[in-house]
Design a protein around this motif. Structure first.
Motif, PDB file in Angstrom:
ATOM      1  N   CYS A 172       0.056   6.828   5.384  1.00 54.91           N
ATOM      2  CA  CYS A 172      -0.303   6.232   4.091  1.00 54.91           C
ATOM      3  C   CYS A 172      -0.617   4.752   4.215  1.00 54.91           C
ATOM      4  O   CYS A 172      -1.285   4.182   3.343  1.00 54.91           O
ATOM      5  CB  CYS A 172       0.844   6.427   3.089  1.00 54.91           C
ATOM      6  SG  CYS A 172       0.955   8.090   2.408  1.00 54.91           S
ATOM      7  N   CYS A 173      -0.129   4.126   5.271  1.00 60.15           N
ATOM      8  CA  CYS A 173      -0.360   2.691   5.461  1.00 60.15           C
ATOM      9  C   CYS A 173      -1.702   2.388   6.116  1.00 60.15           C
ATOM     10  O   CYS A 173      -2.067   1.215   6.263  1.00 60.15           O
ATOM     11  CB  CYS A 173       0.756   2.096   6.328  1.00 60.15           C
ATOM     12  SG  CYS A 173       2.396   2.183   5.602  1.00 60.15           S
ATOM     13  N   LEU A 193       0.838  -1.202   0.000  1.00 58.02           N
ATOM     14  CA  LEU A 193       0.000   0.000   0.000  1.00 58.02           C
ATOM     15  C   LEU A 193       0.869   1.246   0.000  1.00 58.02           C
ATOM     16  O   LEU A 193       0.603   2.209  -0.709  1.00 58.02           O
ATOM     17  CB  LEU A 193      -0.918  -0.007   1.226  1.00 58.02           C
ATOM     18  CG  LEU A 193      -1.806   1.231   1.410  1.00 58.02           C
ATOM     19  CD1 LEU A 193      -2.757   1.384   0.232  1.00 58.02           C
ATOM     20  CD2 LEU A 193      -2.591   1.139   2.720  1.00 58.02           C
ATOM     21  N   LEU A 194       1.951   1.230   0.795  1.00 58.12           N
ATOM     22  CA  LEU A 194       2.835   2.391   0.885  1.00 58.12           C
ATOM     23  C   LEU A 194       3.440   2.708  -0.481  1.00 58.12           C
ATOM     24  O   LEU A 194       3.529   3.877  -0.864  1.00 58.12           O
ATOM     25  CB  LEU A 194       3.933   2.129   1.911  1.00 58.12           C
ATOM     26  CG  LEU A 194       4.942   3.266   2.116  1.00 58.12           C
ATOM     27  CD1 LEU A 194       4.240   4.546   2.530  1.00 58.12           C
ATOM     28  CD2 LEU A 194       5.993   2.864   3.141  1.00 58.12           C
ATOM     29  N   HIS A 197       3.762   6.577   7.452  1.00 57.32           N
ATOM     30  CA  HIS A 197       2.933   5.786   8.377  1.00 57.32           C
ATOM     31  C   HIS A 197       1.448   5.979   8.101  1.00 57.32           C
ATOM     32  O   HIS A 197       0.684   5.013   8.016  1.00 57.32           O
ATOM     33  CB  HIS A 197       3.267   6.188   9.813  1.00 57.32           C
ATOM     34  CG  HIS A 197       2.309   5.678  10.838  1.00 57.32           C
ATOM     35  ND1 HIS A 197       2.167   4.339  11.135  1.00 57.32           N
ATOM     36  CD2 HIS A 197       1.422   6.334  11.644  1.00 57.32           C
ATOM     37  CE1 HIS A 197       1.252   4.188  12.069  1.00 57.32           C
ATOM     38  NE2 HIS A 197       0.783   5.373  12.396  1.00 57.32           N
ATOM     39  N   ARG A 220      12.852   3.853   7.220  1.00 62.22           N
ATOM     40  CA  ARG A 220      11.981   2.684   7.091  1.00 62.22           C
ATOM     41  C   ARG A 220      11.808   1.999   8.444  1.00 62.22           C
ATOM     42  O   ARG A 220      10.709   1.568   8.801  1.00 62.22           O
ATOM     43  CB  ARG A 220      12.563   1.700   6.065  1.00 62.22           C
ATOM     44  CG  ARG A 220      12.494   2.202   4.629  1.00 62.22           C
ATOM     45  CD  ARG A 220      12.664   1.062   3.639  1.00 62.22           C
ATOM     46  NE  ARG A 220      13.979   0.449   3.731  1.00 62.22           N
ATOM     47  CZ  ARG A 220      15.047   0.850   3.042  1.00 62.22           C
ATOM     48  NH1 ARG A 220      14.946   1.880   2.213  1.00 62.22           N
ATOM     49  NH2 ARG A 220      16.199   0.225   3.164  1.00 62.22           N
ATOM     50  N   GLN A 227       4.315   1.701  13.111  1.00 63.05           N
ATOM     51  CA  GLN A 227       3.280   0.712  12.849  1.00 63.05           C
ATOM     52  C   GLN A 227       3.139  -0.263  14.030  1.00 63.05           C
ATOM     53  O   GLN A 227       2.027  -0.614  14.429  1.00 63.05           O
ATOM     54  CB  GLN A 227       3.618  -0.080  11.580  1.00 63.05           C
ATOM     55  CG  GLN A 227       3.644   0.739  10.306  1.00 63.05           C
ATOM     56  CD  GLN A 227       2.273   1.201   9.869  1.00 63.05           C
ATOM     57  OE1 GLN A 227       1.911   2.363  10.050  1.00 63.05           O
ATOM     58  NE2 GLN A 227       1.499   0.305   9.304  1.00 63.05           N
TER      59      GLN A 227
END
Length: 212
Positions: free
Chosen positions: A51-52, A2-3, A49, A16, A23
């Motif tokens: 965006c996830c 998704l990211l 983060h 990262r 998360q």
């Protein structure tokens, strides 16, 4: 996966790791404090983060007035599809218009440059502490400026039940500047803090460039 669809940037390895940490903290139901040194990209890690988390959530970003447009520009540049999910407000405007926010329930509240609310007696702090959400993230490059009690102030917003631990610590009668008080505070709060300094991640950073 998704990211990679939503986020238009390449993160350095330590960034990262920061996103994965954010998360994991969320998955565990813990508020968290991202305290990377200034210039290491706390903003971009938080954008990644968010965006996830999907498209069905609304988030609130609280920042000093001078950084509101920076947040907008960063989101537009790296994750423009995220912008409709964000409400951005300065500390002062939140305090003046608290009634507009206090009855809303956000998914995530991000509190940037949180040294602005290190004092629990201020109206800014009290305004932020009245907001409702499922998850909270605090960002600051200077988690402690004067006293370790500033960290406790932040965590009383991040995880309100932690007030019980704070009062228990106070009942021991230890001076807040004593080694024992600092050691106990560190042991209790460290699992929820991620701090990296530039010297730790120099191998991940590009060559320094200077512009006039």
């Amino acid at each position: 996966q998704l990211l990679s669809r939503e986020f238009h940037a390449t993160l350095y390895p330590y960034q990262r790791e920061g996103v994965l940490w954010l998360q994991q903290q969320r998955k565990n139901g813990h508020g968290c404090l991202l305290a990377d040194e200034m210039g290491l990209g706390k903003t971009i890690q938080v954008i990644a983060h968010l965006c996830c988390l999907g498209h069905d959530k609304q988030h609130l970003i609280i920042a000093p007035t001078s950084l509101i447009y920076n947040w907008q520009n960063e989101v537009l540049h790296f994750a423009p599809m995220l912008l409709p999910q964000l409400t951005l407000v300065s500390y002062d405007m939140l305090r003046f218009h608290l009634e507009d926010y206090i009855h809303q329930s956000f998914d995530t509240i991000i509190i940037d440059e949180a040294q602005a609310i290190k004092n629990r007696q201020t109206k800014k702090y009290q305004a932020v502490s009245q907001l409702h959400c499922l998850h909270r993230i605090i960002l600051t490059g200077t988690p402690i400026e004067n006293s370790i009690d500033e960290l406790w102030s932040h965590f009383m917003i991040l995880m309100p039940p932690i007030k019980g631990l704070y009062h228990k610590l106070q009942s021991l009668g230890l001076p807040s500047v004593s080694e024992a008080y600092i050691a106990l505070s560190s042991r209790l709060l460290k699992p929820f803090i991620l701090r990296r300094e530039k010297k730790q991640v120099l191998t991940d950073l590009p060559e320094r460039t200077e512009k006039t």
